[in-house]
Every structure is written in C-alpha cells, then in structure tokens.
Design an enzyme around this catalytic site. Structure first.
Site, PDB file in Angstrom:
ATOM      1  N   HIS A  39      -1.648   1.375  -4.319  1.00 33.98           N
ATOM      2  CA  HIS A  39      -1.968   2.717  -4.258  1.00 33.98           C
ATOM      3  C   HIS A  39      -1.276   3.550  -4.826  1.00 33.98           C
ATOM      4  O   HIS A  39      -1.392   4.833  -4.640  1.00 33.98           O
ATOM      5  CB  HIS A  39      -1.694   3.109  -2.689  1.00 33.98           C
ATOM      6  CG  HIS A  39      -2.969   2.545  -1.693  1.00 33.98           C
ATOM      7  ND1 HIS A  39      -2.836   2.553  -0.394  1.00 33.98           N
ATOM      8  CD2 HIS A  39      -4.022   1.811  -2.025  1.00 33.98           C
ATOM      9  CE1 HIS A  39      -3.903   1.773   0.159  1.00 33.98           C
ATOM     10  NE2 HIS A  39      -4.755   1.336  -0.884  1.00 33.98           N
ATOM     11  N   GLN A  89       0.955  -1.114  -0.014  1.00 34.96           N
ATOM     12  CA  GLN A  89       0.078   0.023   0.017  1.00 34.96           C
ATOM     13  C   GLN A  89       1.046   1.086  -0.030  1.00 34.96           C
ATOM     14  O   GLN A  89       0.386   2.399  -0.015  1.00 34.96           O
ATOM     15  CB  GLN A  89      -0.858   0.137   1.261  1.00 34.96           C
ATOM     16  CG  GLN A  89      -1.965  -1.221   1.412  1.00 34.96           C
ATOM     17  CD  GLN A  89      -2.355  -1.238   2.693  1.00 34.96           C
ATOM     18  OE1 GLN A  89      -3.523  -0.810   2.917  1.00 34.96           O
ATOM     19  NE2 GLN A  89      -1.693  -1.969   3.679  1.00 34.96           N
ATOM     20  N   ASN A  90       2.408   1.079   0.127  1.00 33.62           N
ATOM     21  CA  ASN A  90       3.149   2.206   0.340  1.00 33.62           C
ATOM     22  C   ASN A  90       3.498   2.836  -1.175  1.00 33.62           C
ATOM     23  O   ASN A  90       3.621   2.114  -2.290  1.00 33.62           O
ATOM     24  CB  ASN A  90       4.470   1.841   0.890  1.00 33.62           C
ATOM     25  CG  ASN A  90       3.919   1.332   2.371  1.00 33.62           C
ATOM     26  OD1 ASN A  90       2.860   1.309   2.779  1.00 33.62           O
ATOM     27  ND2 ASN A  90       5.092   0.578   3.157  1.00 33.62           N
ATOM     28  N   VAL A  91       3.734   4.310  -0.951  1.00 33.86           N
ATOM     29  CA  VAL A  91       3.809   4.838  -2.282  1.00 33.86           C
ATOM     30  C   VAL A  91       5.240   5.402  -2.143  1.00 33.86           C
ATOM     31  O   VAL A  91       5.613   6.224  -3.182  1.00 33.86           O
ATOM     32  CB  VAL A  91       2.798   6.195  -2.499  1.00 33.86           C
ATOM     33  CG1 VAL A  91       1.425   5.524  -2.620  1.00 33.86           C
ATOM     34  CG2 VAL A  91       2.911   6.987  -1.439  1.00 33.86           C
ATOM     35  N   CYS A  95       1.166  18.906 -22.579  1.00 37.14           N
ATOM     36  CA  CYS A  95      -0.055  19.244 -23.349  1.00 37.14           C
ATOM     37  C   CYS A  95      -0.744  20.252 -22.624  1.00 37.14           C
ATOM     38  O   CYS A  95      -1.613  20.811 -23.013  1.00 37.14           O
ATOM     39  CB  CYS A  95      -0.960  18.086 -23.167  1.00 37.14           C
ATOM     40  SG  CYS A  95      -1.861  17.825 -21.862  1.00 37.14           S
ATOM     41  N   GLY A 126       2.829  -4.260   9.048  1.00 38.55           N
ATOM     42  CA  GLY A 126       2.990  -2.975   9.187  1.00 38.55           C
ATOM     43  C   GLY A 126       1.831  -2.244   8.718  1.00 38.55           C
ATOM     44  O   GLY A 126       1.892  -1.060   8.193  1.00 38.55           O
ATOM     45  N   THR A 127       0.720  -2.899   8.586  1.00 37.31           N
ATOM     46  CA  THR A 127      -0.666  -2.211   8.196  1.00 37.31           C
ATOM     47  C   THR A 127      -1.370  -2.357   9.372  1.00 37.31           C
ATOM     48  O   THR A 127      -1.754  -3.299   9.898  1.00 37.31           O
ATOM     49  CB  THR A 127      -1.056  -2.820   6.849  1.00 37.31           C
ATOM     50  OG1 THR A 127      -2.436  -2.261   6.573  1.00 37.31           O
ATOM     51  CG2 THR A 127      -1.414  -4.122   6.952  1.00 37.31           C
TER      52      THR A 127
END
Ligand code: OAD
Length: 246
Positions: free
Chosen positions: A120, A102-104, A151, A188-189
């Site tokens: 995520h 889930q870590n970014v 753009c 770790g969640t």
C-alpha cells in the site's frame, strides 16, 4: 517452559523452507499506531472517501495533506515493537522469506526487515502528480501544505488509495511467492481489504499451512489451519523462539 505454540505448527516450522508473513495495522498497534477498523480505528472518526481517494485529493489537496501530515506526526516518535522485531529475525531463518505488509508506517523497515513488499506504499514517500517520480520526504511537519515538486506540480502521498490499483509488479510478486510458500502467516489484519484479504486463502489453496495471529476473530479465522488469538507482539516472539530451537 510453557509454549502457546501447538505441536502441529512446531512440526510445520521444522520442515518449512518458504515462509510468507502478511501484516496489517494490528502489528503496529502495540507501537501506538492507530488501526483502521478497531474500536478507536481511524475509519471510525474519519471518512475514507474524504481523505484516502484520488477524488478527495483533487477536490481538496490541502485537507488530505493535513490529515497525512497529522498521521506522520503521530508515527514519527514511535518505535517498532517485539512483533516487528520477531518478523525481522524470521527473515534470517528461512531459505525463502517474504514480508508483505499493508502498513505504510515504515516500522518494519525500522525493525530491520529487508525482504519486504509495502503493497500500500509508504507514508514517508511522496510522488509527483505530473512526473510520477517518487522520493523520500521526512519533513515533519511538512514545510508547505500541499507540498509541490520542483517541477511545480502537486506532490501526493505515495500510498495506494481506495479506488486505485496496486503496483502490478509488486502484486504479481506477492501472489507468486504466496502461491509457492510452505507456511503463511496473516498477522494483525482484518482481512477485509482486497487484494491482501485473499492472500491467506490463496496460500491455503496452493498447499500452505496458514496461521492467523489476531486479537479478534476475522472472516478467515474459521478457514485457516491455526488461529492464534492474542497480541502479535507477544505471539510472534514465541513463534521465533520455536524457529530458533527447531
Ligand atoms: P484494520 O484496522 O482493518 O485491522 C486491524 C486488525 O488488527 C484487526 O483485525 C484487529 O483485531 C487486529 N489487531 C489489533 N491490535 C492487534 C494486536 N496487538 N495484535 C494482533 N492483532 C491486532 O487494518 P488492516 O487490516 O491493516 O489501506 O486494514 C487494511 C487496509 O485498510 C489498510 O492498509 C488501509 C485501510 O484502509 C490503506 O490505507 C490503503
């Protein structure tokens, strides 16, 4: 040598062919990345609805980008810890292995993980709000806030915000591998954010041995097969040692 790993897990690991590791902010805490819900967690100081929703972004893109740029600046000097490194080694030891994070922060990749889904998104990627194209942007700090695509449209962080759906293909892959694994680690969640919060129970219902590694108790602690309370940077290397000797 004394091991904190119970015999039941040692036996399961000897036979395991398919392993899934789900990680959350806790695995990066020992590297210095703030978690979201702990004592000093980001959501204790900042309001998610003002910073991590599409509505917040379209209301005030500069504010949202300033916050993400601050987080990028926090993360850039940080290194993976022994927990990330143990997970990266684990992928070489099993026939089938998948890391679902889930870590970014990108620290798993820095540690060498490659069989991985970043469900995520990733804080080092940006996405064009018009064209949908994704590219890496490593500028720290950003050259302009809010940044724009060639753009002319706004770029946004390539991160799944509250109120948004996960990428369908990524989610389907995470679910099918979770349902087929022999051992599932939840590391770790806080197990509070869906859909990842359901993965451990999904694995258990399909016959996996489920292990939680967390500093604190979580909503799944009582239902998993084994709850190891402590730091992932200490427990995961012990698990890796068992895998290597078995
Ligand atoms: P949380 O901050 O909710 O939970 C972190 C968990 O890690 C807690 O249960 C802590 O007890 C545990 N922890 C802390 N340090 C640890 C350590 N050294 N070893 C083991 N465990 C430790 O983070 P997540 O569960 O990852 O979403 O949060 C899920 C999602 O909510 C995040 O991906 C983020 C957030 O809003 C988005 O940004 C889309």
């Amino acid at each position: 040598m004394y091991s904190i790993i119970p015999d039941a897990l040692k036996e399961v690991l000897k036979r395991a062919k398919s392993v899934v590791v789900l990680t959350g902010a806790g695995i990066s805490a020992e590297s210095g990345v703030p978690t979201f819900r702990g004592k000093d967690g980001l959501w204790k100081t900042y309001r998610a609805e003002e910073l991590a929703t599409p509505e917040a972004f379209y209301r005030n893109p500069a504010l949202v980008w300033e916050w993400y740029d601050w987080r990028r600046q926090l993360i850039v000097p940080l290194s993976p810890n022994d927990g990330h490194r143990a997970v990266a080694e684990m992928e070489k030891k099993f026939e089938n292995f998948l890391l679902v994070t889930q870590n970014v922060d990108g620290l798993h990749r820095k540690a060498g993980s490659s069989k991985m889904l970043e469900i995520h998104g990733n804080i080092w990627n940006v996405r064009c709000t018009k064209e949908g194209t994704v590219k890496e942007c490593l500028d720290v700090p950003l050259k302009e806030i809010p940044p724009k695509c060639a753009c002319g449209a706004l770029l946004r962080p390539h991160i799944v915000w509250f109120g948004e759906s996960l990428d369908r293909q990524i989610l389907d892959k995470a679910i099918s591998v979770t349902e087929a694994c022999d051992v599932f680690f939840s590391v770790g969640t806080s197990a509070l954010v869906q859909p990842a919060a359901s993965f451990a129970m999904m694995a258990k219902e399909h016959g996996a041995y489920v292990v939680e590694i967390n500093y604190d108790e979580t909503p799944i602690s009582d239902t998993v097969d084994l709850s190891l309370r402590g730091k992932s940077g200490e427990i995961l290397p012990e698990i890796l040692r068992e895998i290597i000797v078995s």
